[in-house]
Design a protein around this motif. Structure first.
Motif, PDB file in Angstrom:
ATOM      1  N   LEU A  84       0.827  -1.205   0.000  1.00 52.18           N
ATOM      2  CA  LEU A  84       0.000   0.000   0.000  1.00 52.18           C
ATOM      3  C   LEU A  84       0.863   1.257   0.000  1.00 52.18           C
ATOM      4  O   LEU A  84       1.730   1.432   0.865  1.00 52.18           O
ATOM      5  N   VAL A  85       0.617   2.103  -0.973  1.00 51.75           N
ATOM      6  CA  VAL A  85       1.259   3.413  -1.050  1.00 51.75           C
ATOM      7  C   VAL A  85       0.141   4.436  -1.198  1.00 51.75           C
ATOM      8  O   VAL A  85      -0.572   4.451  -2.209  1.00 51.75           O
ATOM      9  N   ASN A  86      -0.039   5.260  -0.173  1.00 49.12           N
ATOM     10  CA  ASN A  86      -1.154   6.220  -0.157  1.00 49.12           C
ATOM     11  C   ASN A  86      -2.488   5.514  -0.388  1.00 49.12           C
ATOM     12  O   ASN A  86      -3.336   5.964  -1.163  1.00 49.12           O
ATOM     13  N   ASN A  87      -2.627   4.355   0.273  1.00 52.25           N
ATOM     14  CA  ASN A  87      -3.855   3.545   0.239  1.00 52.25           C
ATOM     15  C   ASN A  87      -4.165   2.947  -1.135  1.00 52.25           C
ATOM     16  O   ASN A  87      -5.310   2.561  -1.398  1.00 52.25           O
ATOM     17  N   VAL A  88      -3.171   2.871  -2.001  1.00 49.60           N
ATOM     18  CA  VAL A  88      -3.321   2.223  -3.309  1.00 49.60           C
ATOM     19  C   VAL A  88      -2.352   1.049  -3.376  1.00 49.60           C
ATOM     20  O   VAL A  88      -1.182   1.177  -2.999  1.00 49.60           O
ATOM     21  N   HIS A  89      -2.832  -0.096  -3.846  1.00 50.50           N
ATOM     22  CA  HIS A  89      -1.975  -1.266  -3.985  1.00 50.50           C
ATOM     23  C   HIS A  89      -1.053  -1.089  -5.200  1.00 50.50           C
ATOM     24  O   HIS A  89      -1.528  -0.961  -6.334  1.00 50.50           O
ATOM     25  N   VAL A  90       0.252  -1.119  -4.937  1.00 48.99           N
ATOM     26  CA  VAL A  90       1.257  -0.950  -5.983  1.00 48.99           C
ATOM     27  C   VAL A  90       2.154  -2.179  -5.988  1.00 48.99           C
ATOM     28  O   VAL A  90       2.652  -2.587  -4.926  1.00 48.99           O
ATOM     29  N   PRO A  91       2.400  -2.817  -7.129  1.00 46.77           N
ATOM     30  CA  PRO A  91       3.212  -4.039  -7.160  1.00 46.77           C
ATOM     31  C   PRO A  91       4.673  -3.791  -6.781  1.00 46.77           C
ATOM     32  O   PRO A  91       5.271  -2.805  -7.219  1.00 46.77           O
ATOM     33  N   TYR A  92       5.205  -4.680  -5.941  1.00 49.40           N
ATOM     34  CA  TYR A  92       6.639  -4.653  -5.646  1.00 49.40           C
ATOM     35  C   TYR A  92       7.335  -5.918  -6.140  1.00 49.40           C
ATOM     36  O   TYR A  92       8.570  -5.982  -6.175  1.00 49.40           O
ATOM     37  N   ALA A  93       6.560  -6.947  -6.527  1.00 50.55           N
ATOM     38  CA  ALA A  93       7.153  -8.190  -7.026  1.00 50.55           C
ATOM     39  C   ALA A  93       6.195  -8.854  -7.995  1.00 50.55           C
ATOM     40  O   ALA A  93       4.966  -8.711  -7.889  1.00 50.55           O
ATOM     41  N   ALA A  94       6.758  -9.576  -8.940  1.00 54.20           N
ATOM     42  CA  ALA A  94       5.973 -10.332  -9.917  1.00 54.20           C
ATOM     43  C   ALA A  94       6.749 -11.583 -10.279  1.00 54.20           C
ATOM     44  O   ALA A  94       7.981 -11.632 -10.145  1.00 54.20           O
ATOM     45  N   GLY A  95       6.028 -12.596 -10.736  1.00 49.30           N
ATOM     46  CA  GLY A  95       6.714 -13.818 -11.133  1.00 49.30           C
ATOM     47  C   GLY A  95       5.812 -14.712 -11.954  1.00 49.30           C
ATOM     48  O   GLY A  95       4.592 -14.542 -11.975  1.00 49.30           O
ATOM     49  N   TYR A  96       6.417 -15.664 -12.642  1.00 46.27           N
ATOM     50  CA  TYR A  96       5.636 -16.605 -13.451  1.00 46.27           C
ATOM     51  C   TYR A  96       6.369 -17.928 -13.578  1.00 46.27           C
ATOM     52  O   TYR A  96       7.585 -18.035 -13.354  1.00 46.27           O
ATOM     53  N   LEU A  97       5.588 -18.946 -13.958  1.00 46.87           N
ATOM     54  CA  LEU A  97       6.099 -20.297 -14.175  1.00 46.87           C
ATOM     55  C   LEU A  97       5.394 -20.889 -15.377  1.00 46.87           C
ATOM     56  O   LEU A  97       4.167 -20.858 -15.462  1.00 46.87           O
ATOM     57  N   VAL A  98       6.176 -21.415 -16.328  1.00 47.34           N
ATOM     58  CA  VAL A  98       5.609 -22.141 -17.461  1.00 47.34           C
ATOM     59  C   VAL A  98       5.355 -23.583 -17.030  1.00 47.34           C
ATOM     60  O   VAL A  98       6.239 -24.232 -16.460  1.00 47.34           O
ATOM     61  N   VAL A  99       4.128 -24.079 -17.291  1.00 52.35           N
ATOM     62  CA  VAL A  99       3.747 -25.425 -16.865  1.00 52.35           C
ATOM     63  C   VAL A  99       3.354 -26.244 -18.095  1.00 52.35           C
ATOM     64  O   VAL A  99       2.498 -25.833 -18.877  1.00 52.35           O
ATOM     65  N   LYS A 100       4.007 -27.416 -18.234  1.00 54.30           N
ATOM     66  CA  LYS A 100       3.670 -28.356 -19.308  1.00 54.30           C
ATOM     67  C   LYS A 100       3.115 -29.633 -18.689  1.00 54.30           C
ATOM     68  O   LYS A 100       3.402 -29.951 -17.528  1.00 54.30           O
ATOM     69  N   SER A 101       2.330 -30.358 -19.453  1.00 50.86           N
ATOM     70  CA  SER A 101       1.631 -31.520 -18.911  1.00 50.86           C
ATOM     71  C   SER A 101       2.580 -32.588 -18.382  1.00 50.86           C
ATOM     72  O   SER A 101       2.213 -33.385 -17.522  1.00 50.86           O
ATOM     73  N   SER A 102       3.811 -32.620 -18.873  1.00 48.53           N
ATOM     74  CA  SER A 102       4.771 -33.647 -18.444  1.00 48.53           C
ATOM     75  C   SER A 102       5.616 -33.211 -17.254  1.00 48.53           C
ATOM     76  O   SER A 102       6.477 -33.959 -16.785  1.00 48.53           O
ATOM     77  N   ASP A 103       5.394 -32.007 -16.728  1.00 43.12           N
ATOM     78  CA  ASP A 103       6.257 -31.457 -15.685  1.00 43.12           C
ATOM     79  C   ASP A 103       6.066 -32.149 -14.337  1.00 43.12           C
ATOM     80  O   ASP A 103       4.954 -32.561 -13.972  1.00 43.12           O
ATOM     81  N   ASP A 104       7.187 -32.260 -13.614  1.00 40.32           N
ATOM     82  CA  ASP A 104       7.166 -32.689 -12.223  1.00 40.32           C
ATOM     83  C   ASP A 104       7.517 -31.464 -11.378  1.00 40.32           C
ATOM     84  O   ASP A 104       8.680 -31.066 -11.294  1.00 40.32           O
ATOM     85  N   LEU A 105       6.523 -30.870 -10.762  1.00 39.30           N
ATOM     86  CA  LEU A 105       6.740 -29.613 -10.053  1.00 39.30           C
ATOM     87  C   LEU A 105       7.393 -29.801  -8.683  1.00 39.30           C
ATOM     88  O   LEU A 105       7.704 -28.813  -8.009  1.00 39.30           O
ATOM     89  N   THR A 106       7.617 -31.042  -8.281  1.00 38.76           N
ATOM     90  CA  THR A 106       8.328 -31.261  -7.016  1.00 38.76           C
ATOM     91  C   THR A 106       9.839 -31.111  -7.175  1.00 38.76           C
ATOM     92  O   THR A 106      10.565 -31.091  -6.177  1.00 38.76           O
ATOM     93  N   SER A 107      10.313 -30.995  -8.411  1.00 40.35           N
ATOM     94  CA  SER A 107      11.766 -30.968  -8.656  1.00 40.35           C
ATOM     95  C   SER A 107      12.257 -29.558  -8.975  1.00 40.35           C
ATOM     96  O   SER A 107      12.941 -29.337  -9.977  1.00 40.35           O
ATOM     97  N   LYS A 108      11.894 -28.593  -8.148  1.00 41.98           N
ATOM     98  CA  LYS A 108      12.378 -27.221  -8.227  1.00 41.98           C
ATOM     99  C   LYS A 108      12.296 -26.634  -9.641  1.00 41.98           C
ATOM    100  O   LYS A 108      13.309 -26.449 -10.307  1.00 41.98           O
ATOM    101  N   PRO A 109      11.089 -26.351 -10.120  1.00 43.84           N
ATOM    102  CA  PRO A 109      10.932 -25.770 -11.461  1.00 43.84           C
ATOM    103  C   PRO A 109      11.471 -24.346 -11.513  1.00 43.84           C
ATOM    104  O   PRO A 109      11.655 -23.698 -10.481  1.00 43.84           O
TER     105      PRO A 109
END
Length: 765
Positions: A84-109
């Motif tokens: 919150l900056v002056n009562n407005v939500h302003v992003p400080y972080a962003a992220g994404y992950l590409v997911v494929k049907s064959s992925d094992d997400l337990t192995s630190k993607p």
């Protein structure tokens, strides 16, 4: 004077249609004039340059479909974190992950993250650093990911995109003129945001909540517990000044949220592909996924044709479409029993016949027996005053659904009217849309899903138990989608000016020099716009399902010891018979709790004190998180008491600026007096019971029919038609003692602040 004549030509078959052009038949103008009995300006018909066959957007019935994808598409999951900056939500972080049907997400993607304070050496203000990470985030998606995966990777999921992340992202792209944006808003909910570069689709943002409606913490625990639990951080303590020192903790929190969302969506994709050969990336909502499964694997459209109603049909039948019965009968009780029905709507869908085929309109039903009708009937009904728990519904002038005694006209499902007649109601059918009565088309769909759910429950497979449950409960509502909805469209000035001239226009805001955001009503009753209902909208099925659910619940609601009911649950003073109870059998009741003490203040507002002095509190409205068991006790003692409580709304949408803001509110914590039933007080002025309201609303269209019926029901069968016609004038003023219906409030057209008022487009006076 007639200015033009339009001639519609029908073809016996598609083969006889010439797509490019056609010569007009030899038409005699005199023949036309004889038919229309008017004068026509000009003696020639205009030349027809071309007639092109265009496939209608709206199909006429629900059909079976086949899967077309050879494999599941990859997708992206993403998240924004804000401060919150002056009562407005302003992003400080962003992220994404590409997911494929064959992925094992337990192995630190590989999760890509962007953090505002990494740019402190280059940007002096936090707002500049926030803008930079958004730029890097979207640029990385556009260049590094989408170009690699070509057209197979286009969908990016955020959890709660509709009400949070999506608003911030829409604001970002509205300021970038090189992109074109297209939104899908319905009733102020952002379902999809598409981003184009020229005519090329770069990506589309969607909300995972519309497919999996639950919190991320619950979904992660249910669908992918192997990935760990959702983390937590002290959001209220975060400030720009301490972001840098908390960097590692904040990035780890962001990564875990993205990982869980990836696991949740991957599990849902795997399950639906293996079971139904449907990729969830193809659909936008849970109800559309459920409908797709039904059409691909269970619907036999030859045996049970599901007709898609026209505008007239939908408008009439929708008057009979209401939800569950919610009422308070007794305000206080001890040693009570709280029961729920096992999957009420799925049980109805499986067990009851449904309206099938193309509806047939019939009027003047005075001499027609009710038992011979199946469909949706406008009827005059009389509920005797000795029925303390009336069955048929009525919408009052405030839009409240009540269940009164008295006399009123409404549209009802025929099986409701037959059931009401057997309870002692008097029913006079007036007009009807008739359907064919057939065994339910949902029987195999519900049976297979419910049996699969029970098997998964026995195996301890919480993920499959959850998925089967939400699929089974989502189908009926898809058929009942209301064609009339508020659409929010981002558009250029030309489109904005076009919309502003129409009756459907509601409001507008100017976002940038290039974009306006405009609210208007689609399929507005009385507008001259084309009828464009949601695809596969079949209100007759949803109306039949909810009506039969009310029939199923009524024998339990009408018990003298029923204290409270809410759609598929009841609170009773004594237990149900054993043969009506089962924890697994579809349509039977399960005992959720034995209640030491219950307080029932109004529909959707109750407190149950259960085992171990625990409390179940339900309260509808913005104060739902503020009420306590003590408040219920105080409120029951004095229904008129109110108190003003300051609170914060942390995630309010500012539609003018497309921002998420924190807003301080003062909530009036009190009890608006329910208008559904009348309270009964004892000699000490203590509220002890309720009784139904009485309604007299006889409409204005069926005076002769109703007058004749009123005379006949008073045993005056010798009355002649002349007497009826003569006497009607004297009786009508009292017979038509109607309550005024609540009219739709005309909304003034609100224009952008910098709109040029010298323009011809001005707000309505």
């Amino acid at each position: 004077m007639v200015k033009a004549v339009f001639i519609r030509i029908y073809y016996e078959s598609k083969e006889k249609l010439i797509p490019k052009s056609i010569e007009l038949p030899n038409i005699n103008i005199e023949d036309i004039l004889n038919v229309i009995d008017s004068e026509i300006d000009s003696g020639k018909l205009p030349d027809v340059k071309s007639l092109i066959s265009v496939k209608s957007r709206t199909p006429i019935k629900v059909t079976t479909i086949k899967g077309v994808r050879p494999e599941c598409y990859p997708f992206i999951v993403a998240d924004l974190e804000t401060i919150l900056v002056n009562n407005v939500h302003v992003p400080y972080a962003a992220g994404y992950l590409v997911v494929k049907s064959s992925d094992d997400l337990t192995s630190k993607p590989s999760i890509h993250t962007f953090f505002s304070e990494d740019h402190i050496p280059f940007y002096h203000t936090f707002e500049e650093r926030s803008e930079r990470i958004l730029h890097d985030f979207f640029y990385n998606l556009e260049v590094s990911v989408l170009n690699i995966y070509s057209t197979s990777l286009r969908t990016i999921y955020f959890h709660n995109f509709s009400r949070f992340d999506g608003i911030i992202i829409l604001r970002y792209f509205a300021d970038r003129h090189k992109y074109k944006i297209r939104t899908l808003f319905r009733n102020h909910k952002l379902y999809e945001l598409k981003i184009y570069l020229g005519d090329k689709l770069l990506f589309r943002f969607r909300d995972s909540c519309t497919l999996l409606p639950s919190s991320l913490a619950t979904l992660g625990k249910t669908l992918c517990p192997e990935l760990g639990s959702k983390g937590s951080i002290p959001h209220e303590d975060l400030k720009v000044s301490n972001l840098q020192v908390s960097r590692e903790e904040l990035i780890n929190y962001l990564r875990q949220d993205i990982l869980l969302l990836g696991g949740v969506m991957l599990k849902a994709q795997e399950v639906n592909w293996s079971k139904y050969h449907i990729d969830i990336e193809e659909v936008m909502t849970l109800s559309s996924l459920s409908l797709k499964i039904f059409r691909m694997h269970y619907l036999d459209d030859k045996t049970f044709p599901i007709h898609i109603p026209t505008q007239n049909q939908d408008t009439f039948i929708r008057r009979a479409y209401y939800g569950g019965h919610v009422d308070v009968y007794k305000p206080y009780g001890e040693n009570l029993y709280y029961y729920d029905v096992n999957s009420l709507y799925p049980y109805i869908m499986k067990s009851y016949p449904m309206p099938c085929g193309v509806p047939v309109w019939r009027n003047n039903l005075e001499s027609v027996e009710l038992d011979s009708l199946f469909g949706f009937i406008e009827a005059y009904v009389v509920c005797p005053t000795n029925i303390s728990r009336p069955f048929l519904h009525y919408k009052d002038q405030y839009g409240t659904l009540i269940f009164p005694t008295g006399k009123f006209i409404g549209v009802f499902y025929s099986e409701e009217l037959k059931f009401a007649r057997d309870l002692g109601y008097e029913i006079i059918p007036l007009r009807v849309y008739l359907f064919e009565k057939k065994s339910s088309p949902f029987e195999s769909f519900i049976s297979h899903l419910y049996e699969s759910r029970l098997d998964a429950k026995k195996r301890g497979d919480e993920a499959m138990t959850f998925i089967y449950k939400i699929l089974m409960n989502s189908l009926y509502g898809r058929f009942g989608m209301n064609p009339e909805s508020t659409v929010t469209e981002n558009c250029d000035q030309k489109r904005y000016e076009e919309l502003m001239k129409k009756d459907i226009f509601q409001s507008a805001e100017k976002l940038t020099d290039h974009y306006y955001i405009v609210n208007y009503i689609t399929n507005f009753c009385g507008s001259d716009d084309d009828w464009k209902p949601p695809r596969m909208s079949d209100v007759q099925l949803s109306a039949a399902i909810t009506a039969c659910a009310r029939i199923h619940m009524y024998p339990h609601i009408s018990r003298p010891d029923c204290y409270y009911t809410d759609t598929d649950s009841i609170v009773l003073g004594s237990p149900l018979p054993e043969d009506q109870i089962s924890s697994s059998e579809l349509g039977k009741f399960k005992l959720e709790h034995q209640v030491n003490r219950g307080i029932f203040l109004e529909p959707k507002s109750c407190m149950l004190e259960i085992e171990d002095e625990r409390h179940i509190i339900k309260h509808k409205g913005p104060a739902k998180d503020l009420v306590t068991s003590e408040w219920f006790v105080r409120q029951l003692a004095d229904l008129s008491q109110t108190e003003n409580i300051p609170t914060d709304a942390n995630f309010r949408i500012d539609w003018k600026r497309l921002q998420i803001v924190k807003k301080e509110l003062i909530l009036n914590l009190g009890l608006p007096r329910s208008t559904k039933r009348e309270n009964i007080y004892d000699s000490n002025n203590v509220w002890i019971d309720t009784r139904p309201k009485e309604v007299i609303d006889l409409g204005t269209k069926d005076a002769t029919t109703i007058f004749k019926y009123e005379l006949l029901r008073n045993n005056d069968e010798s009355v002649s038609k002349a007497t009826i016609d003569e006497g009607q004038e004297t009786l009508q003023p009292t017979l038509y003692n109607t309550k005024p219906k609540k009219a739709k409030k005309a909304k003034s057209k609100r224009l952008p602040k910098d709109h040029d008022n010298s323009s011809s487009h001005k707000p309505d006076e």
